[in-house]
Design an enzyme around this catalytic site. Structure first.
Site, PDB file in Angstrom:
ATOM      1  CG  HIS A 178      -0.523   0.322   2.503  1.00 55.54           C
ATOM      2  ND1 HIS A 178      -0.383   1.627   2.942  1.00 55.54           N
ATOM      3  CD2 HIS A 178      -0.182  -0.464   3.555  1.00 55.54           C
ATOM      4  CE1 HIS A 178       0.021   1.630   4.202  1.00 55.54           C
ATOM      5  NE2 HIS A 178       0.164   0.381   4.593  1.00 55.54           N
ATOM      6  CD  GLU A 218      -3.297  -0.731   4.783  1.00 52.52           C
ATOM      7  OE1 GLU A 218      -3.186  -1.765   5.478  1.00 52.52           O
ATOM      8  OE2 GLU A 218      -3.029   0.402   5.231  1.00 52.52           O
ATOM      9  CD  GLU A 219      -2.216   3.116   7.066  1.00 48.91           C
ATOM     10  OE1 GLU A 219      -3.005   2.653   7.918  1.00 48.91           O
ATOM     11  OE2 GLU A 219      -0.993   2.901   7.084  1.00 48.91           O
TER      12      GLU A 219
END
Length: 486
Positions: A259, A304-305
């Site tokens: 990511h 992604e986070e």
């Protein structure tokens, strides 16, 4: 004269006379060699990518998060490096939700307790809410099943559950179904519940916060609490970066991913510039047209986070035939932690911790990486398939997965410190999701061996998915995935 062909594998012939011509059919290049590719991905080259990502963060408000100019510059850097190497690069867009916290506070029976809103938590509003506290008893599936609430009056209450076994999103859904007004998740280890998030796919309905294990003990006798999680969400368009070799079978694609985004709080050089740099350098050393059996697709995921959004959107966009053509997925997230571990996704569930084994083939991937580390004198350990990184959407559809990991906010055990060195009872990465996750806090030794592992694993499966450490193909693949997803 010079005879060129096959990209960097071209031949060079110096002619002494005019008649010493060049064959019109040059010899094809030899197959790639996994140990040689591992050696070619050097820590200096990987660090050079980290320098650029650190620079990008420094020039864009200190981060490379979703919806920021720092993320856009990160996409441009990775895509540009791949294009310059001859790859055909795509940057497909997807929608994501940007999440922020305006205020967060918790008072339990009049005592202030630190609390953190989970990513994508719905808001209580600025005025918060006050409600009775209901503690869900700890069992083998804490807060994961509707039956956990059978003997509880959760309607309108602030429900408290323990972390573990199922995802935060599942805990939120079960609590919401019970009528809870909000949910608090108690960490199962020392320290705050950092970096936790819900999932867009489940459409969260109630506010969710996290508290430390020590503070969670207060709820054993608590009667009421006042909770404020004043959050905001907004839609954003983000991008993944995708590049694939022109050579190799497209019926058995090896997908290698990391990511690309950071959290807003810091530059994200370990999390996950380290994985990005290692995958990028592997792609550059492999080249766009290597002599491989199976095509290799390199992926750099956005968002992604905030809940694995980029990888989830990608998997969702694939037709059934396109999913079936992916032989396996290799994920690399956090490779240079300052107090590093050497951890492999536990494909066979030999550790018996948390989630069960990965889809068929995941155990073989784990053995491949274990053999690589053993060859470097390292006895690697296992880490659970807990769904915290971009392999989650792939294993959800039965695609085998694996990868290496140097650890996040969880503490290193005394046994692990005895095996790998470092400091026991301290986090693998004390700078996890913090401003200090920068270039100065990368362990070069761990980064070197983990980056080499990225290249090695990529090459092994680019050459063959067969054998005792291979993954299913053909009708066996289809059957295995159907059984896993039943």
């Amino acid at each position: 004269m010079v005879c060129t062909g096959w990209g960097r594998f071209g031949c060079v012939i110096v002619a002494a006379v005019v008649l010493a011509g060049c064959s019109s059919d040059p010899e094809p290049p030899p197959p790639i060699d996994a140990p040689a590719l591992a050696d070619a991905v050097t820590v200096d080259a990987v660090t050079a990518h980290l320098v650029e990502l650190d620079r990008i963060a420094g020039e864009h408000d200190g981060n490379r998060a979703l919806g920021t100019s720092g993320y856009d510059a990160s996409v441009d850097y990775v895509a540009g490096a791949l294009r310059n190497a001859g790859f055909d690069v795509r940057t497909p867009e997807f929608d994501a939700t940007l999440f922020g916290v305006e205020a967060q506070s918790l008072t339990v029976d009049g005592v202030d307790v630190p609390v953190r809103a989970l990513g994508l938590s719905p808001s209580t509003g600025p005025d918060g809410l006050t409600a009775p506290v209901v503690r869900v008893p700890l069992d083998d599936t804490p807060g994961c099943d509707a039956t956990d609430y059978d003997d509880l009056d959760a309607a309108g209450a602030i429900v408290v559950v323990d972390r573990g076994v199922c995802t935060f999103a599942v805990k939120e859904q079960v609590a919401a179904d019970s009528g809870a007004a909000a949910l608090l998740v108690v960490n199962n280890e020392d320290g705050p519940l950092a970096g936790a998030a819900l999932s867009e796919q489940t459409e969260p309905r109630i506010p969710v916060g996290g508290v430390s294990a020590a503070d969670g003990q207060r709820f054993a006798v608590a009667t009421s609490a006042a909770l404020t999680l004043d959050t905001r969400t907004e839609r954003q368009t983000s991008r993944n970066v995708i590049a694939q070799t022109t050579t190799g079978s497209t019926d058995d694609v090896v997908v290698v991913g990391a990511h690309l985004d950071s959290v807003p709080e810091g530059p994200g050089i370990n999390d996950n510039g380290s994985g990005v740099a290692a995958v990028l350098e592997t792609a550059l050393q492999l080249g766009p047209d290597p002599a491989v059996t199976n095509a290799v697709r390199f992926a750099f995921w956005g968002a992604e986070e905030v809940g694995l959004v980029g990888s989830s959107r990608y998997v969702e966009s694939l037709s059934p035939e396109e999913r079936d053509a992916i032989a396996l997925y290799l994920n690399f997230d956090m490779l240079g932690s300052p107090n590093p571990g050497y951890l492999l996704f536990d494909g066979d569930d030999s550790d018996g911790v948390g989630a069960g084994p990965g889809p068929e083939g995941s155990a073989g991937i784990e053995r491949t990486f274990a053999g690589f580390f053993a060859g470097r004198g390292i006895d690697a350990g296992g880490t659970d398939f807990d769904g915290r990184s971009d392999y989650g959407p792939f294993i959800a559809v039965g695609i085998p997965a694996g990868g290496v990991f140097s650890g996040a906010e969880e503490p290193k055990t005394p046994e692990q410190a005895g095996e790998w060195g470092g400091h026991a009872d301290e986090p693998f990465d004390p700078n996890y999701h913090a401003p200090e996750d920068d270039l100065a806090n990368i362990d070069r030794e761990a980064l070197a061996v983990n980056a080499a592992a990225v290249a090695y694993g990529t090459a092994v499966y680019a050459l063959s998915i067969e054998g005792p450490d291979g993954v299913p193909s053909g009708e066996v693949r289809a059957q295995a995935r159907a059984e896993f997803t039943e």
